[in-house]
Design a protein around this motif. Structure first.
Motif, PDB file in Angstrom:
ATOM      1  N   VAL A 330       0.858  -1.198   0.000  1.00 23.58           N
ATOM      2  CA  VAL A 330       0.000   0.000   0.000  1.00 23.58           C
ATOM      3  C   VAL A 330       0.891   1.244   0.000  1.00 23.58           C
ATOM      4  O   VAL A 330       1.717   1.410   0.903  1.00 23.58           O
ATOM      5  CB  VAL A 330      -0.931   0.014   1.230  1.00 23.58           C
ATOM      6  CG1 VAL A 330      -1.770   1.293   1.246  1.00 23.58           C
ATOM      7  CG2 VAL A 330      -1.824  -1.211   1.238  1.00 23.58           C
ATOM      8  N   VAL A 332       1.330   5.283   0.424  1.00 21.96           N
ATOM      9  CA  VAL A 332       0.687   6.433   1.069  1.00 21.96           C
ATOM     10  C   VAL A 332       1.308   7.705   0.502  1.00 21.96           C
ATOM     11  O   VAL A 332       2.527   7.880   0.537  1.00 21.96           O
ATOM     12  CB  VAL A 332       0.858   6.383   2.601  1.00 21.96           C
ATOM     13  CG1 VAL A 332       0.231   7.623   3.242  1.00 21.96           C
ATOM     14  CG2 VAL A 332       0.216   5.117   3.162  1.00 21.96           C
ATOM     15  N   LEU A 360      -7.875   5.331  -2.061  1.00 23.68           N
ATOM     16  CA  LEU A 360      -8.518   5.663  -0.795  1.00 23.68           C
ATOM     17  C   LEU A 360      -8.036   7.041  -0.353  1.00 23.68           C
ATOM     18  O   LEU A 360      -6.840   7.321  -0.399  1.00 23.68           O
ATOM     19  CB  LEU A 360      -8.158   4.630   0.278  1.00 23.68           C
ATOM     20  CG  LEU A 360      -8.318   3.150  -0.109  1.00 23.68           C
ATOM     21  CD1 LEU A 360      -7.882   2.253   1.044  1.00 23.68           C
ATOM     22  CD2 LEU A 360      -9.753   2.849  -0.509  1.00 23.68           C
ATOM     23  N   SER A 388     -13.579   7.292   0.721  1.00 20.17           N
ATOM     24  CA  SER A 388     -12.981   8.466   1.365  1.00 20.17           C
ATOM     25  C   SER A 388     -13.343   8.517   2.840  1.00 20.17           C
ATOM     26  O   SER A 388     -14.429   8.085   3.248  1.00 20.17           O
ATOM     27  CB  SER A 388     -13.469   9.762   0.699  1.00 20.17           C
ATOM     28  OG  SER A 388     -13.065   9.840  -0.638  1.00 20.17           O
ATOM     29  N   ILE A 433      -8.251   3.206   8.056  1.00 22.50           N
ATOM     30  CA  ILE A 433      -7.620   2.937   6.761  1.00 22.50           C
ATOM     31  C   ILE A 433      -7.069   1.518   6.703  1.00 22.50           C
ATOM     32  O   ILE A 433      -7.175   0.827   5.674  1.00 22.50           O
ATOM     33  CB  ILE A 433      -6.511   3.963   6.477  1.00 22.50           C
ATOM     34  CG1 ILE A 433      -7.114   5.354   6.264  1.00 22.50           C
ATOM     35  CG2 ILE A 433      -5.696   3.557   5.259  1.00 22.50           C
ATOM     36  CD1 ILE A 433      -8.047   5.471   5.080  1.00 22.50           C
ATOM     37  N   ALA A 437      -7.712  -0.863   3.512  1.00 22.83           N
ATOM     38  CA  ALA A 437      -6.655  -0.993   2.505  1.00 22.83           C
ATOM     39  C   ALA A 437      -6.285  -2.446   2.246  1.00 22.83           C
ATOM     40  O   ALA A 437      -6.290  -3.292   3.141  1.00 22.83           O
ATOM     41  CB  ALA A 437      -5.426  -0.208   2.937  1.00 22.83           C
ATOM     42  N   ASP A 441      -3.361  -0.887  -3.217  1.00 21.57           N
ATOM     43  CA  ASP A 441      -4.134   0.343  -3.056  1.00 21.57           C
ATOM     44  C   ASP A 441      -3.215   1.556  -2.903  1.00 21.57           C
ATOM     45  O   ASP A 441      -2.083   1.444  -2.423  1.00 21.57           O
ATOM     46  CB  ASP A 441      -5.043   0.269  -1.823  1.00 21.57           C
ATOM     47  CG  ASP A 441      -6.210  -0.691  -2.016  1.00 21.57           C
ATOM     48  OD1 ASP A 441      -6.437  -1.132  -3.163  1.00 21.57           O
ATOM     49  OD2 ASP A 441      -6.881  -0.995  -1.012  1.00 21.57           O
ATOM     50  N   VAL A 443      -3.237   5.231  -0.941  1.00 22.40           N
ATOM     51  CA  VAL A 443      -3.899   6.027   0.094  1.00 22.40           C
ATOM     52  C   VAL A 443      -3.409   7.465  -0.045  1.00 22.40           C
ATOM     53  O   VAL A 443      -2.202   7.720  -0.020  1.00 22.40           O
ATOM     54  CB  VAL A 443      -3.594   5.490   1.502  1.00 22.40           C
ATOM     55  CG1 VAL A 443      -4.218   6.408   2.556  1.00 22.40           C
ATOM     56  CG2 VAL A 443      -4.111   4.070   1.650  1.00 22.40           C
ATOM     57  N   THR A 445      -3.580  11.194   1.623  1.00 22.01           N
ATOM     58  CA  THR A 445      -3.983  12.135   2.659  1.00 22.01           C
ATOM     59  C   THR A 445      -4.031  13.511   2.016  1.00 22.01           C
ATOM     60  O   THR A 445      -3.090  13.922   1.350  1.00 22.01           O
ATOM     61  CB  THR A 445      -3.000  12.125   3.844  1.00 22.01           C
ATOM     62  OG1 THR A 445      -1.669  12.394   3.382  1.00 22.01           O
ATOM     63  CG2 THR A 445      -3.013  10.770   4.536  1.00 22.01           C
ATOM     64  N   ILE A 458      -0.330   6.102   9.406  1.00 26.72           N
ATOM     65  CA  ILE A 458      -0.993   5.055   8.621  1.00 26.72           C
ATOM     66  C   ILE A 458       0.016   3.983   8.214  1.00 26.72           C
ATOM     67  O   ILE A 458      -0.260   2.777   8.296  1.00 26.72           O
ATOM     68  CB  ILE A 458      -1.686   5.672   7.386  1.00 26.72           C
ATOM     69  CG1 ILE A 458      -2.866   6.550   7.813  1.00 26.72           C
ATOM     70  CG2 ILE A 458      -2.142   4.585   6.406  1.00 26.72           C
ATOM     71  CD1 ILE A 458      -3.435   7.402   6.693  1.00 26.72           C
TER      72      ILE A 458
END
Length: 464
Positions: A330, A332, A360, A388, A433, A437, A441, A443, A445, A458
């Motif tokens: 994932v 971020v 996400l 979201s 999250i 997740a 994915d 993510v 912010t 996260i």
């Protein structure tokens, strides 16, 4: 008097010295030899970076922080009138200087490029700062964010070129008189200071009016920027350069070919023909920013092909689609977007980068006034995400407005078909999250407040 420093700023005291704009000016003054001091509400990496330059940084605000021999007190529009250091300055008769006046004074001895617009200022200023540095031109620059490369938002250079972000939010950009100005776009924002688009246009016209005889205005393809160009068309002593994909563009973008987190951009310039270069951040809007930077640099006398190649060295700026890390498949990423146009642009870019994977989003609205005016559009932007999380409004300098909460955005998003969860406890977001997740994915912010702090949290939660 230290070299290159106005006498009034030989011993400046900055209130709120840790802010992006304030800290940049403080750094440049310190690098030029001024005895700089200031205060900020809390400790930060910025405060520590200032200390390494010899700046005295006090934490908290107190009248005692202001030295009796301070030559001036520098403030931004965010400093309230009841600040104790401001009151002490009045008692001592110390002149108070707005941040924009301080920056304008520092720029006057150089060839200047000022970057304005409702969106994209920080990125475009950063692109120019990085590219000019890459070319060995040793520019000075003042930016509203930290460069991913040099890791700073400002620097004093000896090369005779100064690149600065020009902030329209409080009309302070009207203090500058740049040789080359970029206006990327013009939209209604900063609702506490502007009541209408007419006021916005009048403010940008006042900024353009400060460009001296023989100067250049570079405008983006955004409708508001082109409207501004039409409004100032009577100035025959001003060269207007239009940048965009349309046939009416002087610097025309012929192609944008995305490839993961980068894009290959081809532009045609009147003097140099076609040039292709790589932009190391994703999204059509970043390609447009790079083309505007190229056009401005050429008007400053820099070779187009060399500048285009140097723009490839730009790898991003803090909080502008900045990769914070990857855990368990994932990624971020952090975004500063807080206006619906910015949100849509960054979500489009991330949607393309995600491919078949899910996107996400953790969104924190910024300012009650902006939410009051643009909640519907913010909610619609969130339809570009698969799921979201919406946090409470980050107030920054504003007091609450009755009836204005992030629920307005949540309701708008749900009505538009988005999958949205309201989370009022920011500390709960990493768990939320982690429950959403899956490997592959992305993510994101998103917001101009302290939502940026959630990225590392996260990642830490995903690692468990």
């Amino acid at each position: 008097m230290a070299s290159g420093i106005p006498q009034a700023m030989e011993r400046p005291h900055f209130i709120g010295i840790g802010g992006a704009g304030m800290s940049g000016i403080a750094k440049i003054l310190a690098q030029r030899g001024a005895k700089v001091a200031g205060s900020d509400a809390k400790e930060s990496a910025t405060a520590e970076a200032l200390r390494t330059l010899g700046v005295t940084v006090h934490i908290g605000h107190s009248a005692g922080h202001l030295a009796d021999d301070a030559s001036c007190v520098v403030v931004s529009s965010a400093i309230r009138a009841d600040n104790p250091e401001l009151a002490r300055a009045a008692e001592l008769g110390v002149p108070v200087v707005h941040r924009s006046d301080a920056l304008a004074a520092l720029m006057r001895s150089a060839r200047t490029i000022a970057v304005a617009g409702t969106h994209g200022k920080t990125t475009t200023t950063s692109m120019l700062a990085v590219a000019l540095t890459e070319l060995g031109l040793d520019p000075s620059y003042a930016i509203g964010g930290d460069l991913a490369g040099p890791g700073t938002n400002a620097r004093h250079g000896e090369g005779g070129i100064f690149v600065a972000e020009a902030d329209e939010s409080d009309r302070s950009f009207q203090k500058y008189d740049p040789d080359v100005a970029i206006v990327l776009n013009v939209e209604l924002d900063h609702h506490a200071n502007y009541a209408s688009m007419d006021e916005i246009y009048e403010s940008f016209e006042a900024f353009v009016a400060k460009i001296p005889h023989g100067g250049t205005l570079v405008v983006g393809e955004h409708e508001g920027a082109r409207q501004l160009a039409a409004r100032v068309a009577a100035r025959e002593d001003l060269t207007v350069v239009r940048v965009g994909e349309g046939e009416d563009s002087d610097v025309r973008i012929l192609g944008i070919r995305p490839s993961g987190m980068t894009s290959e951009v081809t532009v045609a310039l009147p003097e140099s023909g076609e040039i292709t270069f790589t932009v190391s951040v994703p999204g059509r809007h970043y390609a447009h920013n790079a083309a505007a930077a190229l056009a401005a640099g050429v008007r400053t006398g820099i070779d187009a092909a060399e500048l285009a190649a140097a723009l490839t060295a730009y790898t991003g700026v803090g909080r502008r689609l900045q990769l914070k890390g990857e855990v368990a498949g994932v990624q971020v990423i952090d975004s500063y977007a807080h206006h619906p146009t910015e949100m849509t642009a960054d979500l489009d870019a991330m949607r393309a980068a995600a491919g078949s994977s899910r996107l996400l989003v953790v969104f924190q609205p910024h300012l009650f006034s902006r939410t009051q005016e643009l909640a519907t559009e913010m909610g619609q932007a969130l339809t570009l995400a698969d799921e979201s999380v919406v946090l409470d409004i980050y107030p920054a300098r504003e007091d609450p407005i009755p009836g204005v909460t992030s629920a307005l955005i949540v309701d708008s998003a749900i009505a538009a078909g988005a999958r949205v969860t309201a989370v009022h406890d920011k500390a709960a977001v990493p768990d939320v999250i982690a429950g959403m997740a899956a490997p592959g994915d992305l993510v994101l912010t998103m917001g101009a407040g302290d939502v940026t702090d959630l990225g590392p949290q996260i990642l830490a939660r995903l690692s468990h």
